[in-house]
Design a protein around this motif. Structure first.
Motif, PDB file in Angstrom:
ATOM      1  N   GLU A   1      49.184  26.309  12.225  1.00 38.26           N
ATOM      2  CA  GLU A   1      48.498  26.446  13.707  1.00 38.26           C
ATOM      3  C   GLU A   1      47.655  25.081  14.089  1.00 38.26           C
ATOM      4  OE1 GLU A   1      46.252  29.173  11.124  1.00 38.26           O
ATOM      5  OE2 GLU A   1      48.283  28.628  11.421  1.00 38.26           O
TER       6      GLU A   1
ATOM      7  N   ARG B   1      58.331  24.779  20.816  1.00 37.81           N
ATOM      8  CA  ARG B   1      59.009  25.660  19.789  1.00 37.81           C
ATOM      9  C   ARG B   1      57.921  25.659  18.857  1.00 37.81           C
ATOM     10  NH1 ARG B   1      63.849  22.464  20.257  1.00 37.81           N
ATOM     11  NH2 ARG B   1      63.382  21.112  18.678  1.00 37.81           N
TER      12      ARG B   1
ATOM     13  N   SER C   1      55.826  29.387  18.193  1.00 42.33           N
ATOM     14  CA  SER C   1      55.824  30.180  16.614  1.00 42.33           C
ATOM     15  C   SER C   1      54.356  30.465  16.164  1.00 42.33           C
ATOM     16  CB  SER C   1      56.613  29.331  15.463  1.00 42.33           C
ATOM     17  OG  SER C   1      55.742  28.061  15.476  1.00 42.33           O
ATOM     18  N   ASN C   2      53.411  29.916  17.035  1.00 40.42           N
ATOM     19  CA  ASN C   2      52.056  30.031  16.751  1.00 40.42           C
ATOM     20  C   ASN C   2      51.057  30.811  17.835  1.00 40.42           C
ATOM     21  OD1 ASN C   2      51.506  28.609  14.183  1.00 40.42           O
ATOM     22  ND2 ASN C   2      52.543  26.854  15.389  1.00 40.42           N
TER      23      ASN C   2
ATOM     24  N   ALA D   1      59.717  35.620  20.663  1.00 41.98           N
ATOM     25  CA  ALA D   1      59.194  34.904  19.493  1.00 41.98           C
ATOM     26  C   ALA D   1      57.935  35.712  19.152  1.00 41.98           C
ATOM     27  CB  ALA D   1      58.859  33.554  19.999  1.00 41.98           C
TER      28      ALA D   1
ATOM     29  N   SER E   1      58.266  37.943  15.901  1.00 42.90           N
ATOM     30  CA  SER E   1      58.697  37.443  14.955  1.00 42.90           C
ATOM     31  C   SER E   1      57.507  38.185  13.700  1.00 42.90           C
ATOM     32  CB  SER E   1      58.262  36.077  14.930  1.00 42.90           C
ATOM     33  OG  SER E   1      58.705  35.388  13.437  1.00 42.90           O
TER      34      SER E   1
ATOM     35  N   ARG F   1      57.295  36.767  10.534  1.00 45.63           N
ATOM     36  CA  ARG F   1      57.259  35.818   9.678  1.00 45.63           C
ATOM     37  C   ARG F   1      55.903  35.435   9.389  1.00 45.63           C
ATOM     38  NH1 ARG F   1      60.590  30.021   9.180  1.00 45.63           N
ATOM     39  NH2 ARG F   1      59.787  29.566   7.207  1.00 45.63           N
TER      40      ARG F   1
ATOM     41  N   SER G   1      53.357  37.196   9.537  1.00 50.15           N
ATOM     42  CA  SER G   1      52.498  38.006  10.471  1.00 50.15           C
ATOM     43  C   SER G   1      51.329  38.724   9.525  1.00 50.15           C
ATOM     44  CB  SER G   1      53.205  38.761  11.635  1.00 50.15           C
ATOM     45  OG  SER G   1      53.969  37.622  12.321  1.00 50.15           O
TER      46      SER G   1
END
Length: 317
Positions: A176, A202, A206-207, A251, A254, A256, A258
């Motif tokens: 991030e 993208r 994801s951040n 998204a 997600s 992953r 987290s």
């Protein structure tokens, strides 16, 4: 090895399950090496496994080749060989050579074999492998690349692209923390190609909940989606807006990497987005996402969660 002599082999190794090295597939112990030097590096490694004395001698041969080579492929393969013999003992020497060759690339020769064209990719891969952040500033300076092409009418057009090797290095090593680098590029460069913009979006997606810069980019996309959906007479525009919302909202779910803190931050961010619209379809999607995030916070429920979807259609059994 000392004379940098080379022979490139032309066998169709892919048929023998060795893979195509030119496409970036490196095999540690290949059936047939792509070059005589790679074959010798592998032979040295094998000899070095025979005894402690042989290991020291093999390491010295490989380190000497590392210091002399100008090819990213060889640096990458020698790294694997050295690690097989002695772990990460020589990490500093490897990183030093990788960074030197990134800043001092070899002159491209006419008819250069495709085997060596991924030079920068191999070297950046090593920086990613060791999570080395000391090259970030230099990589940032290499991130934007001008691309000259012609538009449909044949007029010259200059666009800015993202160097894929530098982009992958920055985003994977920093996570991030890459967003303060990427956001100004996204917002301040009208010449940035749509492909480059999409790549940054993208990373931002994801951040979400981890970076205010990522949230700023995704918020602008949500606003674009609302404008698309407001054109009710244009079914294509509405469909694109709905698809955009589904992408970013999905998204958010997600799991992953987290943490509880990250999930809480996503819920707060989602709440801030909720106040920007009265669209019932969007609000319904947000409710579904928020419920998913709540379930993710429950350790027992989290173990049993199925794949998340915002598609209301039932799956065929």
């Amino acid at each position: 090895l000392d004379d940098l002599e080379e022979v490139i082999f032309r066998e169709n190794t892919q048929e023998l399950l060795s893979g195509n090295w030119r496409d970036g597939r490196i095999y540690f112990d290949p059936i047939f090496p792509p070059t005589i030097r790679i074959g010798l590096f592998n032979t040295v490694r094998r000899i070095g496994k025979k005894s402690e004395k042989a290991k020291i001698e093999a390491e010295n041969v490989l380190l000497s080749a590392l210091a002399n080579t100008t090819r990213g492929l060889e640096v990458f393969y020698i790294t694997q060989a050295l690690e097989d013999l002695s772990g990460e003992k020589h990490k500093d020497a490897i990183l030093k050579e990788a960074k030197y060759l990134l800043q001092n690339p070899p002159d491209k020769e006419k008819g250069e074999d495709a085997l060596y064209r991924r030079h920068r990719t191999w070297l950046y891969d090593l920086l990613r492998k060791y999570k080395d952040e000391t090259y970030v500033e230099q990589a940032q300076s290499e991130l934007l690349v001008e691309n000259q092409r012609k538009d449909r009418e044949g007029n010259p057009l200059t666009t800015l692209e993202l160097d894929p090797a530098a982009m992958r290095y920055i985003t994977e090593v920093l996570g991030e923390r890459a967003m303060p680098i990427l956001r100004p590029i996204y917002e301040q460069n009208p010449e940035l190609s749509e492909g480059a913009r999409s790549a940054i979006r993208r990373v931002a997606a994801s951040n979400m909940g981890r970076s205010s810069d990522a949230d700023a980019i995704t918020t602008s996309r949500f606003q674009e989606g609302l404008k698309m959906m407001s054109k009710t007479e244009d079914k294509n525009s509405v469909g694109r807006g709905v698809g955009l919302f589904k992408y970013y909202l999905t998204a958010m779910t997600s799991g992953r990497g987290s943490s509880k803190e990250n999930i809480d931050n996503r819920r707060q961010y989602l709440s801030s987005l909720r106040g920007q619209t009265q669209n019932t379809e969007v609000l319904t999607m947000m409710d579904k996402v928020d419920k998913r995030l709540v379930d993710m916070l429950d350790p027992e429920k989290a173990k049993k969660l199925d794949r998340f979807t915002l598609d209301n259609r039932e799956r065929r059994r």
